[in-house]
Write a protein that holds these residues in place. Structure first.
Motif, PDB file in Angstrom:
ATOM      1  N   HIS A   1      14.426   3.441   1.463  1.00 43.22           N
ATOM      2  CA  HIS A   1      13.282   4.143   0.766  1.00 43.22           C
ATOM      3  C   HIS A   1      13.997   5.573   0.216  1.00 43.22           C
TER       4      HIS A   1
ATOM      5  N   ASP B   1       0.806  -1.108  -0.014  1.00 36.50           N
ATOM      6  CA  ASP B   1       0.002   0.043  -0.008  1.00 36.50           C
ATOM      7  C   ASP B   1       1.015   1.098  -0.010  1.00 36.50           C
ATOM      8  N   SER B   2       0.271   2.309  -0.628  1.00 37.23           N
ATOM      9  CA  SER B   2       1.107   3.433  -0.779  1.00 37.23           C
ATOM     10  C   SER B   2      -0.358   4.707  -0.917  1.00 37.23           C
ATOM     11  N   THR B   3       0.065   5.735  -0.398  1.00 37.63           N
ATOM     12  CA  THR B   3      -0.748   6.940  -0.797  1.00 37.63           C
ATOM     13  C   THR B   3       0.257   8.062  -1.446  1.00 37.63           C
ATOM     14  N   ARG B   4       1.043   8.489  -0.492  1.00 37.99           N
ATOM     15  CA  ARG B   4       2.225   9.489  -1.181  1.00 37.99           C
ATOM     16  C   ARG B   4       3.104   9.099  -2.163  1.00 37.99           C
ATOM     17  N   THR B   5       3.865   7.886  -1.926  1.00 30.94           N
ATOM     18  CA  THR B   5       4.933   7.416  -3.010  1.00 30.94           C
ATOM     19  C   THR B   5       4.214   7.355  -4.362  1.00 30.94           C
TER      20      THR B   5
ATOM     21  N   PRO C   1       7.506  11.545   7.902  1.00 28.05           N
ATOM     22  CA  PRO C   1       7.471  10.956   6.390  1.00 28.05           C
ATOM     23  C   PRO C   1       5.776  10.679   6.278  1.00 28.05           C
ATOM     24  N   GLY C   2       4.980  10.398   7.145  1.00 31.37           N
ATOM     25  CA  GLY C   2       3.916   9.935   7.069  1.00 31.37           C
ATOM     26  C   GLY C   2       3.778   8.487   6.460  1.00 31.37           C
ATOM     27  N   PRO C   3       2.837   7.782   6.539  1.00 32.00           N
ATOM     28  CA  PRO C   3       1.444   8.119   7.366  1.00 32.00           C
ATOM     29  C   PRO C   3       1.730   8.265   8.750  1.00 32.00           C
TER      30      PRO C   3
ATOM     31  N   ARG D   1       7.622  -0.717  -5.344  1.00 26.88           N
ATOM     32  CA  ARG D   1       7.597  -0.968  -3.872  1.00 26.88           C
ATOM     33  C   ARG D   1       7.063  -2.273  -3.650  1.00 26.88           C
TER      34      ARG D   1
ATOM     35  N   GLN E   1      12.398   9.071  -0.489  1.00 29.79           N
ATOM     36  CA  GLN E   1      11.871   9.712   0.835  1.00 29.79           C
ATOM     37  C   GLN E   1      13.016  10.469   1.562  1.00 29.79           C
TER      38      GLN E   1
HETATM   39  N1   CP Z   1       6.153   8.243   3.168  1.00 28.46           N
HETATM   40  C1   CP Z   1       5.776   7.006   2.493  1.00 28.46           C
HETATM   41  O1   CP Z   1       6.116   6.363   1.948  1.00 28.46           O
HETATM   42  O2   CP Z   1       4.226   7.111   2.356  1.00 28.46           O
HETATM   43  P1   CP Z   1       3.369   6.065   1.650  1.00 28.46           P
HETATM   44  O3   CP Z   1       3.621   4.956   2.394  1.00 28.46           O
HETATM   45  O4   CP Z   1       1.838   6.527   1.639  1.00 28.46           O
HETATM   46  O5   CP Z   1       3.895   5.887   0.247  1.00 28.46           O
END
Ligand code: CP
Length: 342
Positions: free
Chosen positions: A133, A52-56, A294-296, A105, A136
Motif C-alpha cells: 500500500h 472496501d475502502s473509506t480513506r484511500t 493507518p485506519g480503520p 485496490r 499509505q
Molecule cells: N488506511 C486505509 O487503507 O484505509 P481504507 O481501507 O479505508 O482505504
C-alpha cells in the motif's frame, strides 16, 4: 519516477523526498477558500476498487478533483464483475473511456502489477491483498516528517534524547516547518506493532522508511510475524514494552480478521494485554514520540480510545495528509514532471 507506483520499492530516496516535498507545497491548497489547481485539467483518473475502502478511495478522489482532473469511481460491487467480467476486461473498458491513470485496490496480491502489463496509462497501487500500500507509506512518512521535524520536535542526532546542555527537545533542522523539505527520516526510530503477517501497510512502510533512513522494528505475536521477516530491512521483536521506551514513532496495526483462516491468538483480551496500546503503555514512550494508525481502527483492541484521541495521536492528520500526498503522486505521475518511459 517510475511509470507506475506498485511498490514502495519502486521509489528511490530522491523520488520519495520529491513526493514529500511536493506534498508540502500542495498542502497550502487545502487552506484556500477554493481548494483547486488547474494542473490536471483534461486528465481522467479511474478509482478501480475491488475491496472496501473509506480513506484511500475518497482521498484519491479528493486529490484528483483538487487538481481539476475528472474522476471515475468504479466499485466491483454492482458492476459487471458480478457477471464474471475479468480484471483485464474491466480495466480495458475503463481505459477505452479515456482514463490516464488507474488507482487500483484488489484483494489479490500482485493484481496492480498484472494490470500495468495490460493498460497504457499509469497504474497506482491503492492496496493489493497482503502485499503493499505504497501511498499509505508515503502519507505516513509525510506525517512523521511534519510532526517530528518541526520546532519543538525531537533531536535525532542524539537518538531522540535531548542533546547534552540543551534546554530540551528541539528541531534537528533548527528552523520553521518548511525546513523539513529535502530531508528523509534519518535516525528516526519507528516501531510497527500488530498483525504484520497480513499487513500491506507494514510491508510498504518497512521498505519506504528504510529508503528514507529510518530504523524500523516490527513487533507482533509469533503467529502474526511473517516467516521471511529476517529478509526485511528491519528488526523484529516480541516485547512491546521494551520497544516503546526507545521509539520515536509507534504505528499500531489492525488485526485483520477478514484475512485470517485460523486462530492466531487465544482471545482478543489476551491480544490486547500483550500487544494493545493503552494509556499505561503510552506512558512508556519518550516525551516527543507520536502514535500512528493507518485506519480503520479497532478501538479497544489494538488501540485504546483514550490513546487514539490523545494529543500524541496523528490519526486524523494522517487522513488529511493522505489527500496532499496523493495530490503530489498524481501531479508528478500525470502532469508535473517530465515523463519517464521506463
Ligand atoms: N488506511 C486505509 O487503507 O484505509 P481504507 O481501507 O479505508 O482505504
Amino acid at each position: 519516477m517510475n511509470r507506475h507506483l506498485i511498490s514502495a520499492a519502486d521509489l528511490s530516496r530522491e523520488d520519495a523526498v520529491l513526493i514529500l516535498d511536493t506534498a508540502a507545497e500542495l498542502a497550502s491548497v487545502a487552506d484556500r477558500p477554493i481548494k483547486k489547481l488547474p494542473t490536471l485539467r483534461g486528465r481522467t483518473v479511474v478509482n478501480l476498487f475491488y475491496e472496501d475502502s473509506t480513506r484511500t478511495r475518497t482521498s484519491f478522489e479528493a486529490a484528483a478533483k483538487r487538481l481539476s482532473a475528472d474522476v471515475i469511481n468504479f466499485s466491483a460491487k454492482g458492476s459487471s464483475v458480478a457477471k464474471g467480467e475479468s480484471l483485464k476486461d474491466t480495466a480495458l473498458t475503463l481505459e477505452a473511456m479515456g482514463s490516464d491513470a488507474i488507482v487500483v485496490r484488489h484483494p489479490a496480491s500482485g493484481a496492480p502489477r498484472r494490470l500495468a502489463d495490460w493498460v497504457s496509462g499509469r497504474v497506482i497501487n491503492a492496496g493489493d491483498g497482503t502485499h503493499e500500500h505504497p501511498t499509505q507509506a508515503l502519507l505516513d512518512a509525510f506525517t512523521m516528517r511534519q510532526r517530528l521535524f518541526s520546532p519543538g520536535g525531537a533531536d535525532f542526532s542524539h537518538g531522540g534524547l535531548p542533546a547534552p546542555h540543551s534546554p530540551g527537545p528541539r528541531s534537528p533542522l533548527g528552523g520553521p516547518p518548511g525546513d523539513q523539505r529535502g530531508k528523509g527520516l534519518d535516525g528516526v526510530r519507528v516501531t510497527i506493532v500488530g498483525d504484520i503477517l497480513h499487513s500491506r501497510v507494514a510491508r510498504s512502510n518497512v521498505l519506504l522508511l528504510d529508503t528514507l533512513g529510518a530504523e524500523v522494528t516490527v513487533v507482533a505475536p509469533p503467529t502474526l510475524m511473517p516467516y521471511a521477516v529476517g529478509t526485511w530491512p528491519c528488526k523484529a521483536g516480541y516485547d512491546l514494552d521494551a520497544e516503546l521506551r526507545k521509539t520515536d514513532v509507534v504505528m499500531m496495526l489492525r488485526v485483520q480478521q477478514e484475512r485470517m483462516s485460523a486462530a492466531f491468538f487465544p482471545t482478543v483480551r489476551e491480544y490486547r494485554r500483550r500487544y494493545g496500546l493503552d494509556t499505561g503503555r503510552m506512558a512508556l514512550l519518550p516525551e516527543h514520540a507520536i502514535v500512528m494508525h493507518p485506519g480503520p481502527m479497532n478501538r479497544g483492541v489494538e488501540i485504546a480510545a483514550e490513546v487514539a484521541d490523545s494529543p500524541r495521536s496523528t490519526i486524523v492528520a494522517q487522513v488529511t495528509n493522505g489527500v496532499t500526498v496523493r495530490m503530489a503522486v498524481l501531479y508528478l505521475m500525470l502532469g508535473g514532471a517530465a515523463e519517464d518511459a521506463s
